[in-house]
Design a protein around this motif. Structure first.
Motif, PDB file in Angstrom:
ATOM      1  N   UNK A   1       0.846  -1.057   0.050  1.00 52.06           N
ATOM      2  CA  UNK A   1       0.119   0.011  -0.033  1.00 52.06           C
ATOM      3  C   UNK A   1       0.816   1.208  -0.020  1.00 52.06           C
ATOM      4  N   UNK A   2       0.691   2.204  -0.963  1.00 53.22           N
ATOM      5  CA  UNK A   2       1.338   3.542  -0.947  1.00 53.22           C
ATOM      6  C   UNK A   2       0.782   4.410  -0.097  1.00 53.22           C
ATOM      7  N   UNK A   3       1.410   4.830   0.940  1.00 52.01           N
ATOM      8  CA  UNK A   3       0.939   5.722   2.133  1.00 52.01           C
ATOM      9  C   UNK A   3       0.714   6.884   1.366  1.00 52.01           C
ATOM     10  N   UNK A   4       1.472   7.303   0.356  1.00 48.54           N
ATOM     11  CA  UNK A   4       1.373   8.820  -0.195  1.00 48.54           C
ATOM     12  C   UNK A   4      -0.148   8.774  -0.943  1.00 48.54           C
ATOM     13  N   UNK A   5      -0.731   7.896  -1.281  1.00 48.30           N
ATOM     14  CA  UNK A   5      -1.912   7.744  -2.051  1.00 48.30           C
ATOM     15  C   UNK A   5      -3.169   7.626  -0.828  1.00 48.30           C
ATOM     16  N   UNK A   6      -2.845   7.580   0.205  1.00 45.09           N
ATOM     17  CA  UNK A   6      -4.030   7.100   1.115  1.00 45.09           C
ATOM     18  C   UNK A   6      -4.628   8.471   1.704  1.00 45.09           C
ATOM     19  N   UNK A   7      -6.040   8.376   1.907  1.00 45.51           N
ATOM     20  CA  UNK A   7      -6.455   9.442   2.847  1.00 45.51           C
ATOM     21  C   UNK A   7      -6.027   9.931   3.958  1.00 45.51           C
TER      22      UNK A   7
ATOM     23  N   UNK B   1     -12.557  -8.036  18.717  1.00 46.11           N
ATOM     24  CA  UNK B   1     -11.096  -7.816  18.347  1.00 46.11           C
ATOM     25  C   UNK B   1     -11.121  -6.066  18.340  1.00 46.11           C
ATOM     26  N   UNK B   2     -10.094  -5.602  18.931  1.00 48.42           N
ATOM     27  CA  UNK B   2      -9.897  -4.196  18.739  1.00 48.42           C
ATOM     28  C   UNK B   2      -8.294  -3.939  18.371  1.00 48.42           C
ATOM     29  N   UNK B   3      -8.074  -3.449  17.284  1.00 51.61           N
ATOM     30  CA  UNK B   3      -6.701  -3.222  16.945  1.00 51.61           C
ATOM     31  C   UNK B   3      -6.344  -1.930  16.392  1.00 51.61           C
ATOM     32  N   UNK B   4      -5.205  -1.835  15.959  1.00 56.52           N
ATOM     33  CA  UNK B   4      -4.683  -0.498  15.140  1.00 56.52           C
ATOM     34  C   UNK B   4      -3.998  -0.968  14.075  1.00 56.52           C
ATOM     35  N   UNK B   5      -4.394  -0.281  12.714  1.00 57.08           N
ATOM     36  CA  UNK B   5      -3.597  -0.507  11.734  1.00 57.08           C
ATOM     37  C   UNK B   5      -2.673   0.766  11.265  1.00 57.08           C
ATOM     38  N   UNK B   6      -1.431   0.458  10.578  1.00 58.86           N
ATOM     39  CA  UNK B   6      -0.937   1.664  10.093  1.00 58.86           C
ATOM     40  C   UNK B   6      -0.975   2.012   8.741  1.00 58.86           C
ATOM     41  N   UNK B   7      -0.439   2.899   8.148  1.00 60.28           N
ATOM     42  CA  UNK B   7      -0.688   3.354   6.627  1.00 60.28           C
ATOM     43  C   UNK B   7      -0.619   2.356   5.634  1.00 60.28           C
ATOM     44  N   UNK B   8       0.305   1.279   5.849  1.00 60.27           N
ATOM     45  CA  UNK B   8       0.354   0.312   5.024  1.00 60.27           C
ATOM     46  C   UNK B   8      -0.535  -1.116   5.270  1.00 60.27           C
TER      47      UNK B   8
ATOM     48  N   UNK C   1      -4.566   6.807   7.423  1.00 58.45           N
ATOM     49  CA  UNK C   1      -3.196   6.345   7.723  1.00 58.45           C
ATOM     50  C   UNK C   1      -2.922   5.546   8.975  1.00 58.45           C
ATOM     51  N   UNK C   2      -4.021   5.981   9.884  1.00 60.12           N
ATOM     52  CA  UNK C   2      -3.663   5.141  11.120  1.00 60.12           C
ATOM     53  C   UNK C   2      -5.103   4.912  11.521  1.00 60.12           C
ATOM     54  N   UNK C   3      -5.645   3.608  11.623  1.00 57.04           N
ATOM     55  CA  UNK C   3      -7.183   3.360  11.745  1.00 57.04           C
ATOM     56  C   UNK C   3      -7.100   2.411  13.178  1.00 57.04           C
ATOM     57  N   UNK C   4      -8.273   2.583  13.938  1.00 57.62           N
ATOM     58  CA  UNK C   4      -8.498   1.531  14.993  1.00 57.62           C
ATOM     59  C   UNK C   4      -9.725   0.677  14.137  1.00 57.62           C
ATOM     60  N   UNK C   5      -9.415  -0.636  14.472  1.00 53.01           N
ATOM     61  CA  UNK C   5     -10.402  -1.591  13.888  1.00 53.01           C
ATOM     62  C   UNK C   5     -11.154  -2.388  14.886  1.00 53.01           C
ATOM     63  N   UNK C   6     -12.404  -2.811  14.620  1.00 50.77           N
ATOM     64  CA  UNK C   6     -13.229  -3.417  15.683  1.00 50.77           C
ATOM     65  C   UNK C   6     -14.245  -4.368  15.012  1.00 50.77           C
ATOM     66  N   UNK C   7     -14.324  -5.524  15.510  1.00 47.28           N
ATOM     67  CA  UNK C   7     -15.421  -6.655  15.112  1.00 47.28           C
ATOM     68  C   UNK C   7     -15.874  -7.382  16.358  1.00 47.28           C
ATOM     69  N   UNK C   8     -17.187  -7.996  16.060  1.00 45.79           N
ATOM     70  CA  UNK C   8     -17.639  -8.761  17.072  1.00 45.79           C
ATOM     71  C   UNK C   8     -18.228 -10.032  16.383  1.00 45.79           C
ATOM     72  N   UNK C   9     -17.984 -10.989  17.021  1.00 42.76           N
ATOM     73  CA  UNK C   9     -18.840 -12.239  16.625  1.00 42.76           C
ATOM     74  C   UNK C   9     -19.570 -12.521  17.941  1.00 42.76           C
ATOM     75  N   UNK C  10     -21.116 -12.917  17.494  1.00 38.99           N
ATOM     76  CA  UNK C  10     -22.001 -12.973  18.592  1.00 38.99           C
ATOM     77  C   UNK C  10     -22.937 -14.158  18.518  1.00 38.99           C
ATOM     78  N   UNK C  11     -23.906 -14.079  19.379  1.00 40.74           N
ATOM     79  CA  UNK C  11     -24.810 -15.178  19.535  1.00 40.74           C
ATOM     80  C   UNK C  11     -25.894 -15.290  18.490  1.00 40.74           C
ATOM     81  N   UNK C  12     -26.024 -14.029  17.514  1.00 43.40           N
ATOM     82  CA  UNK C  12     -27.067 -14.070  16.587  1.00 43.40           C
ATOM     83  C   UNK C  12     -27.059 -12.767  15.990  1.00 43.40           C
TER      84      UNK C  12
END
Length: 233
Positions: free
Chosen positions: A1-7, A34-41, A11-22
């Protein structure tokens, strides 16, 4: 991923997802998170995961999807109240650090989290916002693309690897990378401040729900209704 072309917001994002009972946000419980952080790449900078004892039986249909049985959750999982508090704290910390929270179909995950907070007498996630929902954005910027709009389909379309769908960590990371890929594919989004993009998604989600409701009513379900509230229903 070219960071110069990213909004900038991508550039840095928190990411979140759940799996559930329904699928019903009012009664479903969290099983994994899951809670995480991604860099620009798209690299994983931080990650934290939870296995939760939801306090109820996990339906077999849900276990088949995410792989967690009632027995495993009871044996290995944290108490739901403790886990929900920690998930909210992790997301609040990311928001306080100025990171947008990415969740695919955010209104599902964030509504579940809010309902769980209420269930255990916990303060809900402030805001929440700013939130980036690749599902809502993708539908808005590529409205007429045919085919499914699941995370797996979006990942394939945008060239993002998703090897373990319905694993909270894999889904959260893929959602973040899809958001970054959308920003590269649609550079007009690069000039949009994240708060403005959040506001646009409120409108887009409402419009998408209204369009879907009209389609269902025209096709034999005159009483069909759906909510376009976002990011919490």
């Amino acid at each position: 991923m070219d960071a110069t072309n990213a909004a900038l917001w991508a550039n840095t994002l928190a990411v979140f997802d759940l799996e559930t009972t329904g699928i019903d946000v009012d009664v479903s419980r969290i099983v994994t998170a899951h809670v995480g952080v991604l860099g620009a790449d798209g690299e994983v900078l931080e990650q934290r995961e939870w296995l939760v004892d939801p306090g109820i039986e996990i339906p077999t249909a849900a276990s088949v999807i995410h792989g967690v049985t009632t027995e495993r959750a009871r044996l290995e999982g944290q108490s739901a109240a403790t886990a929900v508090g920690e998930i909210i704290a992790a997301l609040a910390d990311a928001a306080e650090r100025g990171l947008p929270i990415v969740a695919y179909n955010a209104a599902y995950d964030l509504t579940i989290l809010e309902r769980e907070a209420a269930r255990y007498g916990l303060a809900p996630l402030p805001g929440p916002g700013p939130v980036i929902d690749p599902l809502v954005i993708d539908k808005a910027v590529d409205r007429y693309r045919r085919g499914k709009r699941t995370l797996s389909a979006a990942a394939e379309h945008y060239g993002v690897v998703l090897d373990d769908a319905h694993n909270a960590g894999a889904d959260a990371i893929a959602a973040g990378r899809v958001a970054q890929a959308i920003a590269r594919a649609h550079p007009e989004l690069a000039t949009v401040a994240v708060a403005e993009l959040h506001a646009r998604q409120v409108d887009w989600c409402r419009e998408q729900a209204e369009s879907y409701q009209s389609w269902r009513r025209r096709n034999g379900e005159p009483e069909f209704t759906t909510s376009g509230a976002w990011p919490v229903r």
